[in-house]
Design a protein around this motif. Sequence first.
Motif, PDB file in Angstrom:
ATOM      1  N   PHE A  49      -9.927  17.019  43.198  1.00 48.43           N
ATOM      2  CA  PHE A  49     -10.016  18.308  43.797  1.00 48.43           C
ATOM      3  C   PHE A  49     -11.264  18.462  44.752  1.00 48.43           C
ATOM      4  CE2 PHE A  49      -7.688  18.295  39.985  1.00 48.43           C
ATOM      5  CZ  PHE A  49      -6.467  19.065  40.204  1.00 48.43           C
ATOM      6  N   ALA A  50     -11.122  19.404  45.544  1.00 46.56           N
ATOM      7  CA  ALA A  50     -12.172  19.514  46.741  1.00 46.56           C
ATOM      8  C   ALA A  50     -13.259  20.311  46.200  1.00 46.56           C
ATOM      9  CB  ALA A  50     -11.566  20.262  47.806  1.00 46.56           C
ATOM     10  N   SER A  51     -12.924  21.141  45.127  1.00 44.55           N
ATOM     11  CA  SER A  51     -14.128  22.042  44.607  1.00 44.55           C
ATOM     12  C   SER A  51     -13.996  22.007  43.011  1.00 44.55           C
ATOM     13  CB  SER A  51     -13.795  23.390  45.034  1.00 44.55           C
ATOM     14  OG  SER A  51     -12.831  24.116  44.110  1.00 44.55           O
ATOM     15  N   PHE A  52     -15.002  21.920  42.439  1.00 46.24           N
ATOM     16  CA  PHE A  52     -15.331  22.222  40.975  1.00 46.24           C
ATOM     17  C   PHE A  52     -14.565  23.281  40.458  1.00 46.24           C
ATOM     18  CE2 PHE A  52     -17.771  23.429  37.075  1.00 46.24           C
ATOM     19  CZ  PHE A  52     -17.596  21.953  36.610  1.00 46.24           C
ATOM     20  N   MET A  96     -17.020  12.839  47.651  1.00 50.22           N
ATOM     21  CA  MET A  96     -17.052  14.480  47.827  1.00 50.22           C
ATOM     22  C   MET A  96     -15.956  15.088  47.008  1.00 50.22           C
ATOM     23  SD  MET A  96     -19.756  14.907  49.611  1.00 50.22           S
ATOM     24  CE  MET A  96     -19.617  16.492  50.305  1.00 50.22           C
ATOM     25  N   ARG A  97     -15.439  14.907  46.143  1.00 49.37           N
ATOM     26  CA  ARG A  97     -14.160  15.359  45.470  1.00 49.37           C
ATOM     27  C   ARG A  97     -14.713  15.274  43.760  1.00 49.37           C
ATOM     28  NH1 ARG A  97     -10.177  16.618  48.604  1.00 49.37           N
ATOM     29  NH2 ARG A  97      -8.755  16.671  46.958  1.00 49.37           N
ATOM     30  N   TRP A  98     -13.740  16.376  43.200  1.00 50.84           N
ATOM     31  CA  TRP A  98     -13.809  16.076  41.740  1.00 50.84           C
ATOM     32  C   TRP A  98     -12.730  15.745  41.087  1.00 50.84           C
ATOM     33  CZ3 TRP A  98     -18.667  17.741  39.773  1.00 50.84           C
ATOM     34  CH2 TRP A  98     -19.419  18.180  40.840  1.00 50.84           C
ATOM     35  N   VAL A 156     -12.059  15.396  31.052  1.00 46.73           N
ATOM     36  CA  VAL A 156     -13.276  14.891  31.885  1.00 46.73           C
ATOM     37  C   VAL A 156     -13.110  15.238  32.853  1.00 46.73           C
ATOM     38  CG1 VAL A 156     -14.898  13.158  32.315  1.00 46.73           C
ATOM     39  CG2 VAL A 156     -13.903  13.142  30.098  1.00 46.73           C
ATOM     40  N   ILE A 157     -14.180  15.779  33.490  1.00 47.64           N
ATOM     41  CA  ILE A 157     -14.338  16.140  35.022  1.00 47.64           C
ATOM     42  C   ILE A 157     -15.601  15.575  35.522  1.00 47.64           C
ATOM     43  CG2 ILE A 157     -14.598  17.965  36.828  1.00 47.64           C
ATOM     44  CD1 ILE A 157     -13.362  19.939  34.925  1.00 47.64           C
TER      45      ILE A 157
END
Length: 120
Positions: free
Chosen positions: A98-101, A82-84, A76-77
């Motif tokens: 993580f900082a980006s998807f 502001m993080r993933w 699951v993501i």
Amino acid sequence: MPTLASLTDLPANSNVVPLRLRFLPRHREYLMRWLEAGISMGLCDVDVSPRTPVDSPVILEHVTVWVRENADPAYVIRPDGMRWLVIDHLRDHRLGSFASFEAALSCIRPVLGAQEIVAA
């Protein structure tokens, strides 16, 4: 310090804007490219679904990922501020933030190169 519950109860004229990531059309496009590229590495299916945390009017979206080895969702993501977050759904274990998807998907299966991330 305000909590999530108190931020959702802010009056309409408040200047406080809670920062929360959302799934955008570019995320969905990248997700489909990632799934297509990862089929040969065991990716099976993905789903973007809304979820409502307990006792909260806020609706968050999350991505569920299935792999060939198991009929139950494997990962699951979900956005977390502001993080993933990437969560091993089978073991209920947090794998990383993580900082980006794109980086979150790469944590599961690194099937797209850096040049493809820039294109997203």
